[in-house]
Design an enzyme around this catalytic site. Structure first.
Site, PDB file in Angstrom:
ATOM      1  N   GLN A  34     -14.289 -15.246  43.053  1.00 35.24           N
ATOM      2  CA  GLN A  34     -15.960 -14.389  42.767  1.00 35.24           C
ATOM      3  C   GLN A  34     -16.566 -16.000  42.167  1.00 35.24           C
ATOM      4  OE1 GLN A  34     -16.906 -12.684  39.557  1.00 35.24           O
ATOM      5  NE2 GLN A  34     -18.402 -12.002  40.427  1.00 35.24           N
ATOM      6  N   TYR A 161      -4.869 -12.808  28.292  1.00 36.73           N
ATOM      7  CA  TYR A 161      -6.066 -13.556  28.953  1.00 36.73           C
ATOM      8  C   TYR A 161      -6.905 -14.607  27.725  1.00 36.73           C
ATOM      9  CZ  TYR A 161     -11.006 -14.108  31.203  1.00 36.73           C
ATOM     10  OH  TYR A 161     -11.041 -15.291  32.202  1.00 36.73           O
ATOM     11  N   LYS A 165      -7.466 -18.516  26.910  1.00 35.95           N
ATOM     12  CA  LYS A 165      -7.711 -19.420  26.834  1.00 35.95           C
ATOM     13  C   LYS A 165      -8.318 -20.151  26.067  1.00 35.95           C
ATOM     14  CE  LYS A 165     -10.065 -18.080  30.789  1.00 35.95           C
ATOM     15  NZ  LYS A 165     -10.553 -18.972  32.339  1.00 35.95           N
ATOM     16  N   ILE A 191     -19.957 -12.180  34.992  1.00 38.60           N
ATOM     17  CA  ILE A 191     -20.418 -12.678  35.930  1.00 38.60           C
ATOM     18  C   ILE A 191     -20.746 -11.791  36.614  1.00 38.60           C
ATOM     19  CG2 ILE A 191     -20.580 -14.678  37.381  1.00 38.60           C
ATOM     20  CD1 ILE A 191     -20.456 -15.742  34.632  1.00 38.60           C
TER      21      ILE A 191
HETATM   22  P1  NAD Z   1     -11.245 -14.563  40.835  1.00 35.75           P
HETATM   23  O1  NAD Z   1      -9.521 -13.414  39.891  1.00 35.75           O
HETATM   24  O2  NAD Z   1     -11.601 -13.883  40.972  1.00 35.75           O
HETATM   25  O3  NAD Z   1     -10.248 -16.067  41.522  1.00 35.75           O
HETATM   26  C1  NAD Z   1      -9.040 -16.601  41.051  1.00 35.75           C
HETATM   27  C2  NAD Z   1      -9.123 -17.497  42.536  1.00 35.75           C
HETATM   28  O4  NAD Z   1      -7.802 -18.551  41.791  1.00 35.75           O
HETATM   29  C3  NAD Z   1      -7.962 -16.532  43.638  1.00 35.75           C
HETATM   30  O5  NAD Z   1      -8.891 -16.566  44.449  1.00 35.75           O
HETATM   31  C4  NAD Z   1      -7.401 -17.387  42.998  1.00 35.75           C
HETATM   32  O6  NAD Z   1      -6.815 -16.587  45.003  1.00 35.75           O
HETATM   33  C5  NAD Z   1      -6.513 -18.476  42.614  1.00 35.75           C
HETATM   34  N1  NAD Z   1      -5.389 -18.247  42.463  1.00 35.75           N
HETATM   35  C6  NAD Z   1      -4.541 -17.404  41.627  1.00 35.75           C
HETATM   36  N2  NAD Z   1      -3.684 -18.431  41.330  1.00 35.75           N
HETATM   37  C7  NAD Z   1      -3.417 -19.436  42.217  1.00 35.75           C
HETATM   38  C8  NAD Z   1      -2.451 -20.877  41.974  1.00 35.75           C
HETATM   39  N3  NAD Z   1      -1.455 -20.811  41.151  1.00 35.75           N
HETATM   40  N4  NAD Z   1      -2.903 -21.456  42.482  1.00 35.75           N
HETATM   41  C9  NAD Z   1      -4.167 -21.729  43.265  1.00 35.75           C
HETATM   42  N5  NAD Z   1      -4.964 -20.750  43.243  1.00 35.75           N
HETATM   43  C10 NAD Z   1      -5.008 -19.351  42.754  1.00 35.75           C
HETATM   44  O7  NAD Z   1     -11.377 -15.404  39.294  1.00 35.75           O
HETATM   45  P2  NAD Z   1     -13.143 -16.099  39.006  1.00 35.75           P
HETATM   46  O8  NAD Z   1     -13.679 -14.236  38.324  1.00 35.75           O
HETATM   47  O9  NAD Z   1     -13.769 -16.770  40.261  1.00 35.75           O
HETATM   48  O10 NAD Z   1     -12.688 -16.514  37.735  1.00 35.75           O
HETATM   49  C11 NAD Z   1     -12.971 -17.932  37.992  1.00 35.75           C
HETATM   50  C12 NAD Z   1     -12.593 -18.808  36.754  1.00 35.75           C
HETATM   51  O11 NAD Z   1     -13.483 -18.343  35.791  1.00 35.75           O
HETATM   52  C13 NAD Z   1     -11.285 -18.246  36.038  1.00 35.75           C
HETATM   53  O12 NAD Z   1     -10.985 -19.196  34.807  1.00 35.75           O
HETATM   54  C14 NAD Z   1     -11.738 -17.367  34.159  1.00 35.75           C
HETATM   55  O13 NAD Z   1     -11.335 -16.923  34.547  1.00 35.75           O
HETATM   56  C15 NAD Z   1     -13.062 -17.501  34.355  1.00 35.75           C
HETATM   57  N6  NAD Z   1     -14.157 -16.250  33.662  1.00 35.75           N
HETATM   58  C16 NAD Z   1     -14.349 -15.644  35.536  1.00 35.75           C
HETATM   59  C17 NAD Z   1     -15.663 -15.139  34.460  1.00 35.75           C
HETATM   60  C18 NAD Z   1     -16.256 -13.662  35.407  1.00 35.75           C
HETATM   61  O14 NAD Z   1     -16.623 -12.634  35.260  1.00 35.75           O
HETATM   62  N7  NAD Z   1     -15.669 -13.561  37.312  1.00 35.75           N
HETATM   63  C19 NAD Z   1     -15.571 -14.440  33.351  1.00 35.75           C
HETATM   64  C20 NAD Z   1     -15.207 -15.824  32.150  1.00 35.75           C
HETATM   65  C21 NAD Z   1     -14.599 -16.967  32.429  1.00 35.75           C
HETATM   66  N1  SER Z   2     -15.244 -11.423  33.182  1.00 30.53           N
HETATM   67  C1  SER Z   2     -14.191 -11.419  32.030  1.00 30.53           C
HETATM   68  C2  SER Z   2     -13.128 -10.557  32.967  1.00 30.53           C
HETATM   69  O1  SER Z   2     -13.394  -9.524  32.359  1.00 30.53           O
HETATM   70  C3  SER Z   2     -14.059 -12.205  31.265  1.00 30.53           C
HETATM   71  O2  SER Z   2     -13.343 -13.535  31.196  1.00 30.53           O
HETATM   72  O3  SER Z   2     -12.128 -10.130  32.437  1.00 30.53           O
END
Ligand code: NAD
Ligand code: SER
Length: 338
Positions: A34, A161, A165, A191
């Site tokens: 995402q 999770y 973190k 996000i």
């Molecule tokens: P997501 O789940 O949409 O994307 C994660 C990506 O990582 C995927 O494309 C998946 O294919 C890839 N992936 C998983 N395992 C893998 C591996 N072993 N090797 C290579 N690639 C791999 O996650 P996101 O929402 O884009 O989040 C990105 C980061 O931001 C994460 O660390 C998440 O914890 C952090 N985060 C996201 C949010 C949110 O609301 N989206 C909020 C807080 C923190």
């Molecule tokens: N958006 C994320 C979740 O819900 C927060 O890290 O897991």
């Protein structure tokens, strides 16, 4: 497409692009996710696209820059890519998020921690210039202050999770203090963006709801109407990330992870905001296992350290985000919303 080229033009005359040399390369791990999908495009606006390498477990298809298939659990493969591209910065986004993580906690721990260790170790050994590792509001648990949760607060997360973190933040801090590795981190709230779909989090409803609204469908929300959570619109999340990564190192007082805030809202608030544009939109509520996760998280976050250290300032509130989301999704689904 994204207005990020101007992010750094704040008196330092576009420092980021000036300091980035021809031989430098950025590797984004989890670039198909995402946030990764949008961050990759933004980085390719700011830096030469052929110096920004997008890597993921899955094939990312054709892009305007190099792509690689990488399992971040494979340390040798990661090192191979770092050598092949002469990588100088890594954005490590790959992770299992909160809701998916609870379905198989040991697997989530293994993926989140082993991939981070692989990134930290290769970065230390090959003396990379900078590493980015996102943390989350999931580091907090119900013992933390629920409103305006401060930067330095008790951290007793209730999801695997969140535990990963908290551990990750502390390892980032350890690599900085012990080895001088310049690891930087933000505790993202939920996000919300129109460009990509979320990947298994507790805040995913806040994206899904817009997709249903724009298609004039009823939405069944998996959190209760009054569950208030911190949220951030994608352009703000990307701006914050770029701004943190380009801030002079001596300004950064937090080496675990910065609290980051944009807005806080409930499902009822976002429904009301959508109804200002689509009055007929209807939502029902059927909380599931994600309710307990949301209940353990803060309702709002104090991000004053990010504001004072490196000038963080969000641009979107709920109504501004709703307007922008619906406009973009209407084009995507080829429908009218007003
Ligand atoms: P997501 O789940 O949409 O994307 C994660 C990506 O990582 C995927 O494309 C998946 O294919 C890839 N992936 C998983 N395992 C893998 C591996 N072993 N090797 C290579 N690639 C791999 O996650 P996101 O929402 O884009 O989040 C990105 C980061 O931001 C994460 O660390 C998440 O914890 C952090 N985060 C996201 C949010 C949110 O609301 N989206 C909020 C807080 C923190
Ligand atoms: N958006 C994320 C979740 O819900 C927060 O890290 O897991």
């Amino acid at each position: 497409m994204f207005p990020f080229r101007g992010v750094f033009e704040t008196g330092r005359a576009n420092r980021a692009t000036k300091l980035f040399m021809k031989q430098d390369h950025i590797l984004i791990i989890g670039a198909g996710g995402q946030i990764g999908a949008v961050l990759t495009e933004a980085l390719r606006e700011v830096y030469p696209p052929d110096q920004v390498i997008a890597a993921d477990l899955r094939d990312l298809g054709p892009q305007n820059g190099p792509t690689e298939i990488l399992d971040a659990l494979d340390g040798a493969a990661l090192e191979g890519l770092v050598k092949k591209w002469r990588v100088t910065q890594i954005y490590h986004l790959a992770a299992i998020l909160s809701a998916t993580g609870e379905k198989d906690p040991l697997r989530a721990w293994e993926i989140n921690m082993r991939s981070l260790f692989n990134v930290l170790e290769v970065s230390r050994q090959r003396q990379l210039a900078k590493v980015y590792f996102p943390s989350s509001i999931a580091v907090f648990g119900r013992e933390a202050s629920h409103n305006s949760t401060p930067q330095y607060e008790v951290l007793i997360p209730e999801t695997v999770y969140g535990i990963s973190k908290v551990a990750g933040e502390n390892w980032a801090n350890y690599y900085y203090r012990r080895y001088g590795l310049d690891v930087r981190s933000l505790r993202y709230p939920g996000i919300v963006g129109h460009q990509s779909m979320p990947g298994g989090g507790t805040t995913d409803y806040a994206v899904d709801i817009y997709h249903y609204a724009v298609q004039h469908k009823m939405y069944e929300c998996f959190l209760s109407a009054h569950t208030r959570l911190p949220m951030l619109y994608m352009p703000d999340a990307i701006r914050a990330t770029l701004k943190l990564m380009e801030a002079p190192a001596n300004l950064l007082s937090v080496r675990t992870s910065y609290n980051l805030a944009g807005m806080s809202f409930t499902p009822e608030d976002v429904t009301a905001s959508i109804r200002k544009i689509i009055p007929s939109f209807k939502v029902t509520y059927k909380p599931d296992f994600r309710q307990a996760i949301a209940d353990s998280w803060p309702a709002s976050i104090d991000d004053s350290a990010a504001r004072s250290d490196w000038g963080w300032q969000p641009q979107y509130d709920l109504d501004a985000m709703t307007k922008d989301m619906l406009q973009h999704l209407a084009v995507q689904y080829q429908v009218k919303v007003e």
